[in-house]
Design an enzyme around this catalytic site. Sequence first.
Site, PDB file in Angstrom:
ATOM      1  N   HIS A  16       0.844  -1.209   0.000  1.00 33.61           N
ATOM      2  CA  HIS A  16       0.000   0.000   0.000  1.00 33.61           C
ATOM      3  C   HIS A  16       0.877   1.256   0.000  1.00 33.61           C
ATOM      4  O   HIS A  16       0.593   2.223  -0.714  1.00 33.61           O
ATOM      5  CB  HIS A  16      -0.872   0.063   1.262  1.00 33.61           C
ATOM      6  CG  HIS A  16      -1.950  -0.967   1.362  1.00 33.61           C
ATOM      7  ND1 HIS A  16      -2.131  -1.747   2.473  1.00 33.61           N
ATOM      8  CD2 HIS A  16      -2.939  -1.326   0.495  1.00 33.61           C
ATOM      9  CE1 HIS A  16      -3.176  -2.538   2.306  1.00 33.61           C
ATOM     10  NE2 HIS A  16      -3.683  -2.317   1.101  1.00 33.61           N
ATOM     11  N   LYS A  40     -15.259  -8.504   3.908  1.00 32.91           N
ATOM     12  CA  LYS A  40     -14.376  -8.704   5.072  1.00 32.91           C
ATOM     13  C   LYS A  40     -15.073  -8.334   6.377  1.00 32.91           C
ATOM     14  O   LYS A  40     -14.416  -8.216   7.404  1.00 32.91           O
ATOM     15  CB  LYS A  40     -13.117  -7.852   4.908  1.00 32.91           C
ATOM     16  CG  LYS A  40     -12.298  -8.204   3.674  1.00 32.91           C
ATOM     17  CD  LYS A  40     -11.112  -7.269   3.521  1.00 32.91           C
ATOM     18  CE  LYS A  40     -10.305  -7.613   2.276  1.00 32.91           C
ATOM     19  NZ  LYS A  40      -9.286  -6.594   1.984  1.00 32.91           N
ATOM     20  N   ARG A  91      -1.211  -5.669  -7.563  1.00 32.01           N
ATOM     21  CA  ARG A  91       0.013  -6.415  -7.237  1.00 32.01           C
ATOM     22  C   ARG A  91       0.349  -7.404  -8.339  1.00 32.01           C
ATOM     23  O   ARG A  91       1.492  -7.597  -8.698  1.00 32.01           O
ATOM     24  CB  ARG A  91      -0.169  -7.192  -5.925  1.00 32.01           C
ATOM     25  CG  ARG A  91      -0.193  -6.354  -4.691  1.00 32.01           C
ATOM     26  CD  ARG A  91      -0.678  -7.147  -3.528  1.00 32.01           C
ATOM     27  NE  ARG A  91      -2.027  -7.645  -3.776  1.00 32.01           N
ATOM     28  CZ  ARG A  91      -2.799  -8.204  -2.870  1.00 32.01           C
ATOM     29  NH1 ARG A  91      -2.357  -8.381  -1.659  1.00 32.01           N
ATOM     30  NH2 ARG A  91      -4.021  -8.613  -3.172  1.00 32.01           N
ATOM     31  N   SER A 128      -2.515  -7.641   3.502  1.00 35.40           N
ATOM     32  CA  SER A 128      -2.824  -7.409   4.925  1.00 35.40           C
ATOM     33  C   SER A 128      -3.186  -8.719   5.616  1.00 35.40           C
ATOM     34  O   SER A 128      -2.791  -8.954   6.757  1.00 35.40           O
ATOM     35  CB  SER A 128      -3.985  -6.421   5.067  1.00 35.40           C
ATOM     36  OG  SER A 128      -3.630  -5.158   4.559  1.00 35.40           O
TER      37      SER A 128
HETATM   38  O1  PNS Z   1      -8.619  -2.938   0.804  1.00 33.62           O
HETATM   39  P1  PNS Z   1      -9.843  -3.518   0.184  1.00 33.62           P
HETATM   40  O2  PNS Z   1     -10.608  -4.334   1.196  1.00 33.62           O
HETATM   41  O3  PNS Z   1      -9.560  -4.278  -1.074  1.00 33.62           O
HETATM   42  O4  PNS Z   1     -10.776  -2.258  -0.232  1.00 33.62           O
HETATM   43  C1  PNS Z   1     -12.030  -2.479  -0.823  1.00 33.62           C
HETATM   44  C2  PNS Z   1     -12.925  -1.242  -0.649  1.00 33.62           C
HETATM   45  C3  PNS Z   1     -13.072  -0.921   0.837  1.00 33.62           C
HETATM   46  C4  PNS Z   1     -12.295  -0.050  -1.359  1.00 33.62           C
HETATM   47  C5  PNS Z   1     -14.309  -1.567  -1.302  1.00 33.62           C
HETATM   48  O5  PNS Z   1     -14.878  -2.671  -0.644  1.00 33.62           O
HETATM   49  C6  PNS Z   1     -15.254  -0.374  -1.244  1.00 33.62           C
HETATM   50  O6  PNS Z   1     -15.211   0.474  -2.110  1.00 33.62           O
HETATM   51  N1  PNS Z   1     -16.098  -0.330  -0.195  1.00 33.62           N
HETATM   52  C7  PNS Z   1     -17.046   0.759  -0.006  1.00 33.62           C
HETATM   53  C8  PNS Z   1     -18.485   0.291  -0.343  1.00 33.62           C
HETATM   54  C9  PNS Z   1     -18.701   0.315  -1.840  1.00 33.62           C
HETATM   55  O7  PNS Z   1     -18.657   1.332  -2.489  1.00 33.62           O
HETATM   56  N2  PNS Z   1     -18.964  -0.885  -2.397  1.00 33.62           N
HETATM   57  C10 PNS Z   1     -19.208  -1.024  -3.829  1.00 33.62           C
HETATM   58  C11 PNS Z   1     -17.962  -1.331  -4.596  1.00 33.62           C
HETATM   59  S1  PNS Z   1     -17.280  -2.871  -4.076  1.00 33.62           S
END
Ligand code: PNS
Length: 176
Positions: A16, A40, A91, A128
């Site tokens: 990150h 998650k 990645r 992570s």
């Molecule tokens: O680090 P991550 O878990 O890959 O991040 C994913 C994240 C948090 C960016 C994604 O789940 C997200 O955008 N969450 C906010 C809710 C949302 O907009 N969901 C629709 C798109 S998945």
Amino acid sequence: MNAVFPGSFDPITSGHMDVLTRAAKIFDHVTVTVMHNARKQGRHLFTLDERLDILREATAHFGNVGVDSFGGLLVDYMARTPGSVIVRGLRAVSDYEYELQIAHLNRQIGNAETVFIMAATRWSFVSSSMVREIASYGGDVSEMVPRASAGALRRKHEDVYRERETQAAVLNAESR
Ligand code: PNS
């Protein structure tokens, strides 16, 4: 142009940090925003406040990086800062399929653009979740995370780390 770097950051890794460093050179300002990942849910090691504290410490040296959190849709967060773009790190090719789907969805439902930044290959195996697993057994993650994350992981698993170090000291003494 400003960018938003969203993620779970549980905790922020060196991968990150690598993506963030590259983004901070490209964009005028980057906001690292902790958000909910429905996939998650309930599986976080660090609370939101802990993740924000780690992020603030890990990003303090940047002159153009801020830290924030948001509990809703990413596109709703993006709508607060019109003209900014989403930054997501890649990645490996395996990340691409999922990220492509999300990027298309975010454009479809909120007209939000996503810019992908490739992390250096040395971080291609770092996540992570792997870092959390190694730390839960008292393993050395210092190369894989910034110092702020390493310290927080150590505090979370203080007993495990102390036990492992005691065992290592005993083995060392016996081998002399
Ligand atoms: O680090 P991550 O878990 O890959 O991040 C994913 C994240 C948090 C960016 C994604 O789940 C997200 O955008 N969450 C906010 C809710 C949302 O907009 N969901 C629709 C798109 S998945």
